[in-house]
Design a protein around this motif. Structure first.
Motif, PDB file in Angstrom:
ATOM      1  N   UNK A 114     -34.319 -22.845 -16.696  1.00 29.45           N
ATOM      2  CA  UNK A 114     -33.660 -22.826 -15.400  1.00 29.45           C
ATOM      3  C   UNK A 114     -32.431 -21.946 -15.383  1.00 29.45           C
ATOM      4  N   UNK A 115     -32.051 -21.553 -14.186  1.00 29.70           N
ATOM      5  CA  UNK A 115     -30.821 -20.777 -13.964  1.00 29.70           C
ATOM      6  C   UNK A 115     -30.099 -21.381 -12.767  1.00 29.70           C
ATOM      7  N   UNK A 116     -28.788 -21.248 -12.752  1.00 34.74           N
ATOM      8  CA  UNK A 116     -27.990 -21.787 -11.655  1.00 34.74           C
ATOM      9  C   UNK A 116     -26.769 -20.905 -11.443  1.00 34.74           C
ATOM     10  N   UNK A 117     -26.273 -20.936 -10.227  1.00 37.76           N
ATOM     11  CA  UNK A 117     -25.017 -20.246  -9.934  1.00 37.76           C
ATOM     12  C   UNK A 117     -24.168 -21.132  -9.044  1.00 37.76           C
ATOM     13  N   UNK A 118     -22.885 -21.253  -9.398  1.00 38.48           N
ATOM     14  CA  UNK A 118     -21.947 -22.068  -8.644  1.00 38.48           C
ATOM     15  C   UNK A 118     -20.895 -21.175  -8.006  1.00 38.48           C
ATOM     16  N   UNK A 119     -20.786 -21.249  -6.697  1.00 40.71           N
ATOM     17  CA  UNK A 119     -19.765 -20.511  -5.953  1.00 40.71           C
ATOM     18  C   UNK A 119     -18.573 -21.438  -5.762  1.00 40.71           C
ATOM     19  N   UNK A 120     -17.413 -21.044  -6.244  1.00 38.48           N
ATOM     20  CA  UNK A 120     -16.212 -21.863  -6.150  1.00 38.48           C
ATOM     21  C   UNK A 120     -15.179 -21.149  -5.311  1.00 38.48           C
ATOM     22  N   UNK A 121     -14.755 -21.771  -4.217  1.00 33.23           N
ATOM     23  CA  UNK A 121     -13.773 -21.182  -3.329  1.00 33.23           C
ATOM     24  C   UNK A 121     -12.362 -21.459  -3.780  1.00 33.23           C
ATOM     25  N   UNK A 122     -11.425 -21.040  -2.985  1.00 30.02           N
ATOM     26  CA  UNK A 122     -10.009 -21.234  -3.300  1.00 30.02           C
ATOM     27  C   UNK A 122      -9.297 -21.821  -2.101  1.00 30.02           C
ATOM     28  N   UNK A 123      -8.167 -22.497  -2.402  1.00 26.40           N
ATOM     29  CA  UNK A 123      -7.308 -23.017  -1.342  1.00 26.40           C
ATOM     30  C   UNK A 123      -5.867 -22.698  -1.672  1.00 26.40           C
ATOM     31  N   UNK A 159     -46.488 -26.101 -14.821  1.00 20.81           N
ATOM     32  CA  UNK A 159     -46.576 -25.974 -13.370  1.00 20.81           C
ATOM     33  C   UNK A 159     -45.525 -26.719 -12.581  1.00 20.81           C
ATOM     34  N   UNK A 160     -44.466 -27.180 -13.250  1.00 17.21           N
ATOM     35  CA  UNK A 160     -43.385 -27.879 -12.550  1.00 17.21           C
ATOM     36  C   UNK A 160     -42.382 -26.854 -12.029  1.00 17.21           C
ATOM     37  N   UNK A 161     -42.020 -26.971 -10.754  1.00 12.33           N
ATOM     38  CA  UNK A 161     -41.019 -26.092 -10.138  1.00 12.33           C
ATOM     39  C   UNK A 161     -40.055 -26.940  -9.327  1.00 12.33           C
ATOM     40  N   UNK A 162     -38.788 -26.558  -9.397  1.00 10.43           N
ATOM     41  CA  UNK A 162     -37.771 -27.347  -8.684  1.00 10.43           C
ATOM     42  C   UNK A 162     -36.614 -26.450  -8.270  1.00 10.43           C
ATOM     43  N   UNK A 163     -36.067 -26.738  -7.084  1.00  8.27           N
ATOM     44  CA  UNK A 163     -34.883 -26.047  -6.572  1.00  8.27           C
ATOM     45  C   UNK A 163     -33.866 -27.083  -6.123  1.00  8.27           C
ATOM     46  N   UNK A 164     -32.629 -26.960  -6.615  1.00  9.63           N
ATOM     47  CA  UNK A 164     -31.528 -27.850  -6.244  1.00  9.63           C
ATOM     48  C   UNK A 164     -30.482 -27.066  -5.454  1.00  9.63           C
ATOM     49  N   UNK A 165     -29.881 -27.730  -4.472  1.00 16.85           N
ATOM     50  CA  UNK A 165     -28.790 -27.135  -3.690  1.00 16.85           C
ATOM     51  C   UNK A 165     -27.721 -28.193  -3.484  1.00 16.85           C
ATOM     52  N   UNK A 166     -26.474 -27.802  -3.668  1.00 17.73           N
ATOM     53  CA  UNK A 166     -25.361 -28.708  -3.391  1.00 17.73           C
ATOM     54  C   UNK A 166     -24.215 -27.925  -2.768  1.00 17.73           C
ATOM     55  N   UNK A 167     -23.634 -28.462  -1.691  1.00 14.90           N
ATOM     56  CA  UNK A 167     -22.497 -27.857  -1.003  1.00 14.90           C
ATOM     57  C   UNK A 167     -21.464 -28.942  -0.783  1.00 14.90           C
ATOM     58  N   UNK A 168     -20.197 -28.632  -1.065  1.00 19.02           N
ATOM     59  CA  UNK A 168     -19.166 -29.657  -0.959  1.00 19.02           C
ATOM     60  C   UNK A 168     -17.818 -29.013  -0.680  1.00 19.02           C
ATOM     61  N   UNK A 169     -16.937 -29.776  -0.046  1.00 22.05           N
ATOM     62  CA  UNK A 169     -15.601 -29.272   0.221  1.00 22.05           C
ATOM     63  C   UNK A 169     -14.794 -30.255   1.047  1.00 22.05           C
ATOM     64  N   UNK A 170     -13.561 -29.895   1.361  1.00 22.52           N
ATOM     65  CA  UNK A 170     -12.668 -30.724   2.162  1.00 22.52           C
ATOM     66  C   UNK A 170     -11.935 -29.850   3.160  1.00 22.52           C
ATOM     67  N   UNK A 171     -11.922 -30.291   4.415  1.00 23.60           N
ATOM     68  CA  UNK A 171     -11.181 -29.613   5.464  1.00 23.60           C
ATOM     69  C   UNK A 171     -10.204 -30.605   6.065  1.00 23.60           C
ATOM     70  N   UNK A 183     -19.435 -18.765 -13.128  1.00 23.99           N
ATOM     71  CA  UNK A 183     -20.295 -19.520 -12.233  1.00 23.99           C
ATOM     72  C   UNK A 183     -21.757 -19.496 -12.606  1.00 23.99           C
ATOM     73  N   UNK A 184     -22.135 -18.652 -13.560  1.00 22.07           N
ATOM     74  CA  UNK A 184     -23.546 -18.507 -13.925  1.00 22.07           C
ATOM     75  C   UNK A 184     -23.907 -19.453 -15.065  1.00 22.07           C
ATOM     76  N   UNK A 185     -25.127 -20.002 -15.007  1.00 18.05           N
ATOM     77  CA  UNK A 185     -25.597 -20.907 -16.051  1.00 18.05           C
ATOM     78  C   UNK A 185     -27.095 -20.731 -16.239  1.00 18.05           C
ATOM     79  N   UNK A 192     -23.603 -24.779  -5.021  1.00 15.63           N
ATOM     80  CA  UNK A 192     -24.400 -24.553  -6.222  1.00 15.63           C
ATOM     81  C   UNK A 192     -25.873 -24.463  -5.865  1.00 15.63           C
ATOM     82  N   UNK A 193     -26.535 -23.475  -6.467  1.00 14.56           N
ATOM     83  CA  UNK A 193     -27.978 -23.314  -6.299  1.00 14.56           C
ATOM     84  C   UNK A 193     -28.591 -23.183  -7.681  1.00 14.56           C
ATOM     85  N   UNK A 194     -29.656 -23.941  -7.950  1.00 18.29           N
ATOM     86  CA  UNK A 194     -30.341 -23.803  -9.235  1.00 18.29           C
ATOM     87  C   UNK A 194     -31.847 -23.869  -9.023  1.00 18.29           C
TER      88      UNK A 194
END
Length: 760
Positions: free
Chosen positions: A751-760, A244-256, A712-714, A235-237
């Protein structure tokens, strides 16, 4: 022969239809985390199967049958076996008005809310997701009985069953481990929290010292970090405001395989705000690695890094505040925070009745500042005095805990020991400050004069135990006891004096803190609870050693009595949670003004705190969610004398009687993913001084939030302080006059965000 073959084929078909193995996983629909312990059963059978530690299940079922998936705190789901067979992961949605959620803070282990005889509230992942908070107060103030004070740029202080203050009466935890060490409290400790890495937050109101030790007096706030997701998620937002406030968030997660990973963080920056000299920046990163060796062994590792720096702004006097003149006379004051926390936990399940966890942790924290509040004018000159100081510590600690389930009376015994060794240092250097004729502090010059320079070896050792059992049907009794010993090895690097500090010496403090509580289940999601608990707070090292000839302070102790209950109504579409409490403080550490006009810390305070807290949730329609919570409290001085004036029976200063937060959210069924919410925050009037001579009238604040999520878009738009209300987050009166800390002006955050969701 032909009939025999047909019979064999028919029998094989029947056997196959009943012997089909259905395999899959169950996960949270919002967080994508696997859910262990979920009940999976065929609709026509009472008994079933539970998911394992990795959320896996296997059940024999006919393709023509259906299964039911149920888990406490989630909406029960029924699905055809044929459909489930095509879905490797089954997702459950959390209940909006859930009363019996699973919590971990009340016992340091998982348990149902209705088994915990404490006032505890949970901020869910959905609340964090919908609020899009840029500061933690925007979510914590939704909790009844909580007022987190915004001091600007994530700086803060707290009021939970206590007036607004800066004393060490609140314990802040990350995954059950204190963020800062005992004896080195900082009211700005939550600067060191990574908001982008949170899963949920649990807030215990009232003393929790029987499990967590010192400082857990007014309350304990446990920030629970994200867990790895079963499927790959990224996820990136990005967001920004009109100030004048600016912020960027990043989150990556998964299981192998058996290893899960999660990395989350954000970078925020503020420039050109509505107040002069109010810029800041913050980098926060958290990484987590979990390895499930097997059903009995799990290894969890977490690391958090914080790098923060802000300009400091003080309060405004009456003339500037009410004229909405946001000029800041500070031009160089700052606060800088650098923190690193490492944690490694090994969990082992011996059998169905015994579970042990071992946690080792390391903390490194440094707070450097040129504080505005340390500036003192020199009369009849354009000069002033000030200081640059740095408070730092390193921690080496371990916690061992064992849980044993006992067949007798459904009993549970939790025992643990902990050790925390934290060498701490404090250095303050004198600076000479120049002012201009307009009153601005324009520059400063470092000097060779050292005001304070000491080192303290802080050692906290503790042992605790909690025993739970059910002596009768629907009745649950909880008894807990903890013993703490705090050793302070103080080494003053300067010649001792009334300013440089006490002579080098050793001090120790001991505390035995009990808790006794019970819950009674009335059925149909209704129940009652009551408890007696004790909290304590040893003196902070800065209170004990800085600016005193001889350390004479003792630990403050608080005795708490409370009762409450939870009640579902309208066919579980709504719920009420209410608590009543009385807490008496003895040996409280207060700042007293002596005959010379200077302030010093003394154990002269005795207080009483009484109140009622409530939280109501209601979903009258599937698309509308209503929540309101708040507190009505009285905070009274029983024994307090300042400069010969007795303030017994006065209301404590900075203690609002009324604090409420109400919110309504609309999520139309016809437009999935859309939400619209309105929020009202009310802080009532309170006295600005112990003499009760001046009162601040409090404030009403209105906020609005709108957002839309499509796959995935917000995107979202938050408007805080909708009416551009002039208000103060703190208002104080002293010998130097009145001071108002202005609250943020009308702020639009998009703000805007996009979440990439994979498959298993």
């Amino acid at each position: 022969m032909k009939q025999c073959c047909l019979l064999i084929i028919a029998c094989m078909a029947v056997c196959y239809s009943y012997a089909q193995q259905l395999n899959g996983r169950v996960a949270d629909a919002q967080t994508k985390e696997v859910l262990p312990g979920v009940n999976i059963r065929l609709l026509h059978q009472f008994a079933g199967h539970q998911t394992d530690a990795q959320g896996k299940y296997t059940i024999a079922a006919s393709a023509a049958d259906s299964i039911e998936i149920s888990y406490m705190g989630y909406i029960t789901r029924q699905i055809a076996v044929a459909t489930a067979a095509k879905m490797p992961v089954l997702y459950l949605q959390p209940r909006t008005t859930n009363l019996n959620e699973i919590i971990v803070s009340s016992s340091r282990d998982k348990q149902y809310r209705t088994e915990a005889p404490v006032a505890i509230s949970t901020i869910s992942p959905q609340t964090l997701q919908d609020t899009k908070a840029t500061t933690l107060d925007k979510v914590l103030n939704k909790v009844s009985g909580v007022y987190m004070v915004d001091l600007g740029n994530e700086q803060h202080t707290m009021a939970i069953r206590q007036p607004i203050g800066y004393k060490s009466l609140f314990l802040y935890l990350e995954d059950g481990i204190p963020i800062r060490t005992t004896g080195d409290f900082n009211h700005n400790a939550l600067i060191e929290v990574n908001m982008a890495a949170l899963r949920n937050i649990e807030v215990i109101r009232g003393p929790a010292s029987s499990l967590y030790g010192s400082e857990a007096v007014g309350g304990a706030v446990n920030f629970i970090t994200m867990a790895p997701t079963w499927i790959p998620v990224a996820k990136v937002q990005v967001e920004g405001s009109n100030w004048g406030y600016k912020r960027t968030d990043v989150r990556v997660s998964g299981t192998t395989g058996k290893t899960g990973y999660a990395i989350g963080g954000y970078y925020a920056r503020q420039t050109n705000g509505y107040m002069d000299h109010s810029d800041f920046h913050k980098l926060a990163v958290t990484a987590k690695l979990e390895h499930q060796f097997n059903d009995k062994n799990k290894w969890i590792n977490t690391a958090t890094l914080i790098n923060y720096k802000t300009d400091q702004t003080g309060g405004l006097d009456s003339a500037h505040f009410f004229a909405k003149d946001y000029r800041n006379f500070q031009t160089f004051s700052y606060r800088e925070v650098k923190a690193l926390r490492l944690r490694s936990t090994l969990e082992h399940t011996w059998n169905s009745s015994n579970h042990t966890s071992f946690t080792a942790f390391f903390r490194n924290s440094t707070i450097g500042q040129n504080p505005f509040y340390a500036i003192r004018d020199i009369k009849n000159t354009l000069r002033a005095n000030g200081e640059i100081n740095k408070d730092a510590f390193q921690s080496y600690g371990a916690i061992v805990q064992h849980r044993k389930n006992i067949a007798w009376k459904q009993a549970v015994l939790i025992t643990g020991v902990s050790v925390d060794y934290s060498p701490a240092t404090y250095v303050a250097d004198y600076i000479a400050i120049d002012k201009d004729k307009a009153g601005y502090y324009i520059s400063y010059q470092p000097t060779d004069s050292v005001l304070t320079d000491y080192r303290v070896g802080l050692l906290n050792t503790a042992a605790y135990a909690q025993f739970e059992f059910s002596p009768a049907e629907n009745l649950r009794v909880v008894a807990a006891l903890r013993y703490d010993r705090m050793d302070y090895d103080f080494n003053n690097h300067l010649t001792p004096s009334a300013f440089t500090g006490a002579p080098s010496e050793r001090n120790n403090f001991n505390a035995l803190t009990p808790k006794l509580g019970l819950t009674y289940n009335l059925g149909n999601n209704r129940g009652l609870y009551a408890n007696y608990s004790v909290g304590f707070a040893p003196p902070n090292i800065s209170e004990l050693y800085r600016g005193v000839k001889v350390p004479v302070l003792q630990s403050a102790t608080y005795y708490n009595y409370e009762a409450g209950g939870w009640f579902a109504f309208a066919q579980n579409k709504g719920s009420v949670d209410v608590s009543l409490y009385t807490m008496k403080g003895t040996n409280e550490i207060v700042s007293v003004r002596n005959e010379s006009g200077a302030y010093e810390n003394r154990n002269t305070g005795a207080t009483t705190h009484r109140g009622i807290e409530w939280n109501i949730k209601y979903t009258p329609l599937q698309s509308i969610f209503f929540r309101t919570g708040g507190t009505y409290a009285a905070h009274i001085f029983n024994a307090y004398t300042e400069k010969g004036v007795v303030y017994n029976n006065n209301r404590m200063n900075n203690a609002p009687q009324w604090i409420t937060n109400t919110e309504i959210t609309w999520k139309p069924l016809s437009l999935r993913g859309f939400r619209l919410g309105g929020e009202w925050q009310y802080v009532g009037s309170y006295y600005m001084d112990p003499a009760n001579t001046t009162m601040y009238g409090g404030y009403h604040l209105f906020n609005a939030r709108v957002g839309y999520q499509y796959h995935g878009f917000e995107c979202w738009l938050n408007c805080m302080n909708l009416g551009d209300q002039l208000y103060a987050t703190t208002a104080e009166k002293s010998a130097y006059g009145k001071s108002y800390r202005p609250g943020p002006r009308q702020t639009f955050n998009v703000g805007v965000a996009y979440t990439f969701t994979g498959k298993k």
